[in-house]
Design a protein around this motif. Structure first.
Motif, PDB file in Angstrom:
ATOM      1  N   ARG A  64      -6.406  31.409 -47.682  1.00 58.96           N
ATOM      2  CA  ARG A  64      -5.694  32.671 -47.502  1.00 58.96           C
ATOM      3  C   ARG A  64      -5.495  33.418 -48.798  1.00 58.96           C
ATOM      4  O   ARG A  64      -5.133  34.582 -48.794  1.00 58.96           O
ATOM      5  CB  ARG A  64      -4.348  32.413 -46.824  1.00 58.96           C
ATOM      6  N   GLU A 100      -8.297  41.441 -50.388  1.00 59.93           N
ATOM      7  CA  GLU A 100      -7.843  42.201 -49.227  1.00 59.93           C
ATOM      8  C   GLU A 100      -8.862  43.261 -48.819  1.00 59.93           C
ATOM      9  O   GLU A 100      -8.990  43.607 -47.653  1.00 59.93           O
ATOM     10  CB  GLU A 100      -6.509  42.872 -49.539  1.00 59.93           C
ATOM     11  N   LYS A 101      -9.563  43.731 -49.818  1.00 57.93           N
ATOM     12  CA  LYS A 101     -10.544  44.781 -49.563  1.00 57.93           C
ATOM     13  C   LYS A 101     -11.726  44.262 -48.752  1.00 57.93           C
ATOM     14  O   LYS A 101     -12.277  44.967 -47.911  1.00 57.93           O
ATOM     15  CB  LYS A 101     -11.022  45.306 -50.916  1.00 57.93           C
ATOM     16  N   PHE A 103     -11.531  41.458 -46.900  1.00 56.30           N
ATOM     17  CA  PHE A 103     -11.043  40.619 -45.809  1.00 56.30           C
ATOM     18  C   PHE A 103     -11.428  41.190 -44.448  1.00 56.30           C
ATOM     19  O   PHE A 103     -11.255  42.365 -44.178  1.00 56.30           O
ATOM     20  CB  PHE A 103      -9.530  40.471 -45.918  1.00 56.30           C
ATOM     21  N   ASP A 105     -10.719  40.592 -40.554  1.00 57.88           N
ATOM     22  CA  ASP A 105      -9.811  39.910 -39.640  1.00 57.88           C
ATOM     23  C   ASP A 105     -10.385  39.886 -38.233  1.00 57.88           C
ATOM     24  O   ASP A 105     -10.503  40.924 -37.595  1.00 57.88           O
ATOM     25  CB  ASP A 105      -8.461  40.628 -39.649  1.00 57.88           C
TER      26      ASP A 105
END
Length: 115
Positions: A64, A100-101, A103, A105
């Motif tokens: 994560r 995060e860029k 990522f 989901d």
DNA sequence: GAATTGACGTTCT
DNA sequence: AAGAACGCCAATT
């Protein structure tokens, strides 16, 4: 005896993993959450460990924090990072830059009804 | 068949 | 804020 209708946990993980787009990454937890077993992120990593690396883009799966925790399992420690960088994902000090860029989901991107 | 093991993540101290 | 403990649960020993 096999429950052929029932897809193995492993098989589910593989399905999701195969859907990870080129140049994107996801996490064990995200996959676990998508599969409805939030706390079994461990199982996801484990399933992938036992999986066929030729079939599964395992290098796109990190923990994560964006750490390449599984690189040890690619035979050579550098392979995972190389594969990611090859897809335009910069990695420094074992960690994905702008995690995060990149990522991806599965909960957001995959329609659960497709499963 | 009990104990241990994991490419994790959350919670408690 | 950092580290330890615990939950998860299938597979391996």
């Amino acid at each position: 005896m096999n429950k052929m209708q029932d897809i193995n946990f492993f098989e589910k993980v593989y399905r999701v993993a195969e859907m990870i787009p080129y140049g994107r990454v996801t996490t064990y937890g995200a996959i676990a959450e998508f599969l409805g077993q939030k706390s079994s992120a461990r199982m996801v990593g484990w399933a992938i460990n036992k999986s066929d690396l030729n079939r599964i883009p395992a290098h796109r799966i990190v923990n994560r924090l964006g750490l390449l925790t599984g690189k040890q399992h690619f035979g050579d420690i550098n392979i995972m990072q190389q594969l990611l960088e090859n897809e335009g994902i910069a990695v420094s000090d074992n960690k994905i830059n702008d995690f995060e860029k990149f990522f991806w989901d599965p909960c957001k991107e995959i329609d659960k009804k497709l499963f």
